[in-house]
Design an enzyme around this catalytic site. Sequence first.
Site, PDB file in Angstrom:
ATOM      1  N   TYR A   1     -10.151  13.806  -6.823  1.00  0.00           N
ATOM      2  CA  TYR A   1      -9.043  13.663  -7.336  1.00  0.00           C
ATOM      3  C   TYR A   1      -8.591  14.573  -8.409  1.00  0.00           C
ATOM      4  CZ  TYR A   1      -7.425  11.005 -11.805  1.00  0.00           C
ATOM      5  OH  TYR A   1      -6.767  10.200 -12.655  1.00  0.00           O
TER       6      TYR A   1
ATOM      7  N   ASP B   1       1.137  -1.593   0.373  1.00  0.00           N
ATOM      8  CA  ASP B   1       0.133  -0.082   0.009  1.00  0.00           C
ATOM      9  C   ASP B   1       0.786   1.309  -0.245  1.00  0.00           C
ATOM     10  OD1 ASP B   1      -2.415   2.316  -0.234  1.00  0.00           O
ATOM     11  OD2 ASP B   1      -2.500   1.010   2.169  1.00  0.00           O
TER      12      ASP B   1
END
Length: 261
Positions: free
Chosen positions: A147, A54
């Site tokens: 985003y 991750d």
Amino acid sequence: MVALITGGGRGIGRAVALRLAKNGWDVAIAARSADELAATAKDAGGRTLAVAADVASPEQVRAMVQRTESELGPIDLLVNNAAVAGPMTPFWETDPADWWRCQEVNVRGPMLCCHEVVPGMMRRRNGRIVNLSSGAGARAVPNMGSYVLSKTAMMRFSEQLAMELAPYGIQVFPIRPGVVRTRMVESVRQNVPIVQQFLDEGRDVPPEATADLVEYLAAGKADALSGCVLSVQENWDEMVRRAEEIHREQMYVLRVRDMVG
């Protein structure tokens, strides 16, 4: 030559990994999905290393880089591709935790990867970093705020790194892959009209187009454009020929044009 590609299990990351492996690179691919990584590594062949990680975790990023360099060697090329879409709703309707998780993956992740890889590149005075940005990073897009912010940050982060690392012979490139039919795009198309419009009009591009651009950058052909945003749809050779003008006029970078400047 060794490349480390985050988000390498599918989509753009997979296409880049396959291309570099085909060209003789030793490739490490990282993502959270071990199954997708294994499938990509099998298809890539050669010396391809799959590392489940991750990128938002400092410990996992450190272990990922250490394993890559232990098994493959010093990293010559870092491709920060891993990303999440974040909440696709107006800002006031978003869960702050979901909004921030997008920054953790899309901004903190590349930062952590660079922080681990850059010192080695500096010692060797050689290396290239490719940061996946987006056309969304240069404009506001309804229902896509987290985003958009993350991809704007990648443009400026890349320009900043390029400036600071230039004396050490390290080039940094933010790139725009266009609208690619990845799992992420499929998940947001209903909530983001401009994405659906691109798909309806057939203006999407294959992931291999990004692989073409990364291949071009990895070969050192665009080193004169370090810090500038490159798109899969540009004429890269023409940009290189006009590199001096591009830098002088501050093209392909984030800038504010005011009335007195």
